[in-house]
Design a protein around this motif. Structure first.
Motif, mmCIF file in Angstrom:
data_model
loop_
_atom_site.group_PDB
_atom_site.id
_atom_site.type_symbol
_atom_site.label_atom_id
_atom_site.label_comp_id
_atom_site.label_asym_id
_atom_site.label_seq_id
_atom_site.Cartn_x
_atom_site.Cartn_y
_atom_site.Cartn_z
ATOM 1 N N SER A 110 -36.668 -69.974 2.773
ATOM 2 C CA SER A 110 -37.202 -70.353 1.461
ATOM 3 C C SER A 110 -36.132 -71.006 0.599
ATOM 4 O O SER A 110 -36.386 -72.002 -0.094
ATOM 5 C CB SER A 110 -37.782 -69.138 0.744
ATOM 6 N N ARG A 111 -34.932 -70.443 0.623
ATOM 7 C CA ARG A 111 -33.824 -71.005 -0.154
ATOM 8 C C ARG A 111 -33.510 -72.428 0.328
ATOM 9 O O ARG A 111 -33.284 -73.336 -0.473
ATOM 10 C CB ARG A 111 -32.594 -70.112 -0.018
ATOM 11 N N TYR A 112 -33.521 -72.612 1.640
ATOM 12 C CA TYR A 112 -33.247 -73.931 2.225
ATOM 13 C C TYR A 112 -34.318 -74.944 1.821
ATOM 14 O O TYR A 112 -34.008 -76.051 1.365
ATOM 15 C CB TYR A 112 -33.166 -73.789 3.740
ATOM 16 N N GLY A 122 -42.870 -75.573 1.240
ATOM 17 C CA GLY A 122 -42.362 -74.208 1.196
ATOM 18 C C GLY A 122 -43.054 -73.309 2.188
ATOM 19 O O GLY A 122 -44.002 -73.720 2.867
ATOM 20 N N LEU A 123 -42.585 -72.072 2.266
ATOM 21 C CA LEU A 123 -43.206 -71.068 3.132
ATOM 22 C C LEU A 123 -44.413 -70.439 2.453
ATOM 23 O O LEU A 123 -44.538 -70.454 1.227
ATOM 24 C CB LEU A 123 -42.206 -69.962 3.457
ATOM 25 N N LEU A 174 -35.113 -69.325 -4.639
ATOM 26 C CA LEU A 174 -36.143 -69.198 -3.605
ATOM 27 C C LEU A 174 -37.348 -70.112 -3.763
ATOM 28 O O LEU A 174 -38.008 -70.432 -2.775
ATOM 29 C CB LEU A 174 -36.644 -67.746 -3.549
ATOM 30 N N PHE A 175 -37.635 -70.547 -4.986
ATOM 31 C CA PHE A 175 -38.882 -71.277 -5.212
ATOM 32 C C PHE A 175 -38.607 -72.630 -5.858
ATOM 33 O O PHE A 175 -37.882 -72.720 -6.850
ATOM 34 C CB PHE A 175 -39.821 -70.440 -6.078
ATOM 35 N N PRO A 176 -39.177 -73.698 -5.302
ATOM 36 C CA PRO A 176 -38.896 -75.048 -5.810
ATOM 37 C C PRO A 176 -39.482 -75.265 -7.199
ATOM 38 O O PRO A 176 -40.522 -74.707 -7.545
ATOM 39 C CB PRO A 176 -39.574 -75.958 -4.786
ATOM 40 N N ASN A 186 -42.296 -70.386 -12.564
ATOM 41 C CA ASN A 186 -41.707 -69.595 -11.478
ATOM 42 C C ASN A 186 -41.049 -68.327 -12.006
ATOM 43 O O ASN A 186 -41.230 -67.235 -11.459
ATOM 44 C CB ASN A 186 -40.669 -70.434 -10.729
ATOM 45 N N TYR A 187 -40.262 -68.457 -13.067
ATOM 46 C CA TYR A 187 -39.595 -67.286 -13.639
ATOM 47 C C TYR A 187 -40.614 -66.285 -14.173
ATOM 48 O O TYR A 187 -40.445 -65.068 -14.022
ATOM 49 C CB TYR A 187 -38.654 -67.700 -14.774
#
Length: 444
Positions: A110-112, A122-123, A174-176, A186-187
């Motif tokens: 996820s980070r990648y 994303g995953l 972790l999240f784009p 996201n936050y």
């Protein structure tokens, strides 16, 4: 005579080979979407077992597969490799050079993937538990909201003793996030996630307490974990209704071509033909889908929008799932902001942070073509962005996700640098965009 005949046959065969080669090359470069391979629709092979132990060789194989999919599929790499991506790739290779569980590996993947900041890539994260609490990330702080969805003076500082900034940094990794709106969302959402909290060092096996500061006083608020997050609606309704003789409202919850959309399109057409003046299309919380669905609604109100430009990348994954001739290279299409307006109606588009993908297209068409008024809050999706996804599954971990293989450019090229489509009329969280739009119509 035989030599002459053989020479003629040879020349004829050569001409046929050249002709067939020319036909192949023409089709290869000019008709790349013809399916010459049997498409293999994506199917998941089974349930992901997060506790499963992967040995170093299994991890390495999945890492190599993930990087191969990423670099041969996503259109961002047509522009070259950025420093940020190279650093993320190097870290991905370094952090996964060992035995690890599928759960541990999932965070590394996820980070990648999030390093390219594409909201479509994303995953899949399933069955997530979230804290049952109402907060939003605003102006650099996580702030509690009350039952009326209005902000309070209570600022979140810790969760079960762990500093909130540690949790926010985990979410960021972790999240784009395509823009500041996506970062805030996201936050707001993932800081409640049990998996993110545990990864940040929060003990979720005991009672959950949120520490908040109000002025100089501090208090602990008890909450609990439950499945799903209720910050936004998941209602995919497609319907229409007349608010009054001069106004029709369309709830457009999903960009899907179906009978409900056909009925709404016909209702719109009849209303416009009868002389209705105000058309409201509500795409709040619409996650996207088929862009033709948005086109249908505009066509029904006698509006012709501009065209998004595109870059479509061919790859082994795209060839496998769609049967394309080509498995490398790309093809591009020009954009246009030539429009046909309907001066007899007032068009209003209601948006919020979760107006995404094809639903965001509708707002962008209207904004760029000056076709109506955008009311609400801006989207987490950039107006020019990546999209149209291919599904993938990693062989050993069975982790699955999606990746963009197209880049879309908004109709108005002068606005390409804008990362956010700001509404014409901003609506606060405690307000309703529909009510505000009706009030605006009545005030005219």
């Amino acid at each position: 005579m035989n030599k002459k005949k053989g020479k003629i046959i040879g020349i004829a065969l050569g001409c046929i080979v050249i002709l067939l080669g020319g036909i192949f090359l023409y089709g290869y470069y000019n008709m790349p979407f013809i399916s010459v391979h049997k498409p293999k629709p994506y199917q998941t092979s089974g349930e992901v077992i997060l506790s499963k132990e992967l040995n170093e060789l299994e991890v390495k194989a999945d890492v190599e597969q993930m990087i191969e999919i990423m670099e041969t599929t996503h259109p961002i790499f047509l522009e070259g490799e950025t420093k940020k991506y190279k650093e993320a790739k190097d870290r991905f290779l370094h952090d996964t050079n060992k035995n690890m569980t599928v759960d541990e590996f999932r965070f590394s993947v996820s980070r990648y993937l999030s390093s390219i900041q594409d909201g479509h890539t994303g995953l899949s994260w399933r069955e997530m538990k979230f804290l049952d609490i109402n907060w939003r990330y605003l102006d650099g702080q996580l702030i509690l909201f009350d039952e009326n969805n209005e902000s309070t003076n209570k600022i979140v500082t810790k969760i079960n003793g762990v500093d909130i900034h540690n949790i926010i940094n985990t979410v960021k990794e972790l999240f784009p996030a395509e823009n500041y709106v996506a970062e805030s969302i996201n936050y707001s959402i993932y800081s409640k996630s049990e998996e993110v909290l545990e990864y940040s060092g929060v003990d979720c096996t005991k009672d959950m307490f949120v520490t908040v500061m109000s002025g100089t006083s501090e208090e602990d608020i008890q909450t609990k974990l439950h499945y799903g997050d209720n910050m936004y609606s998941m209602d995919y309704e497609i319907s229409s209704k007349k608010i009054d003789d001069n106004t029709i409202y369309v709830k457009f919850g999903l960009c899907e071509l179906n009978e409900n959309l056909n009925k709404v399109a016909e209702d719109l057409k009849q209303a416009v033909d009868a002389g209705i003046e105000n058309v409201i299309i509500d795409v709040r919380d619409n996650p996207g889908g088929a862009s033709r669905a948005s086109n249908m609604l505009l066509d029904s109100v006698k509006i012709e929008p501009g065209h998004f430009g595109s870059i479509i990348r061919f790859s082994p994954l795209a060839q496998e799932q769609y049967g394309y001739w080509r498995k490398s290279g790309f093809i591009s299409y020009d954009r246009s902001n030539d429009v046909v307006r309907n001066e007899n109606i007032n068009l209003y588009i209601l948006t919020n942070e979760q107006t995404f993908s094809s639903a965001q297209w509708l707002a962008t068409w209207v904004k760029d073509g000056k076709l109506g008024t955008i009311v609400g809050r801006p989207s987490r999706n950039m107006p020019s962005s990546f999209g149209d996804v291919l599904q993938f599954e990693l062989k050993n971990s069975k982790l699955d996700g999606q990746i963009s293989y197209k880049k879309w450019t908004r109709p108005d090229e002068t606005k390409d640098s804008e990362r956010v489509l700001e509404p014409d009329i901003y609506v606060d969280y405690s307000e309703d965009a529909l009510i505000k739009t009706i009030e605006l119509i009545k005030s005219k």
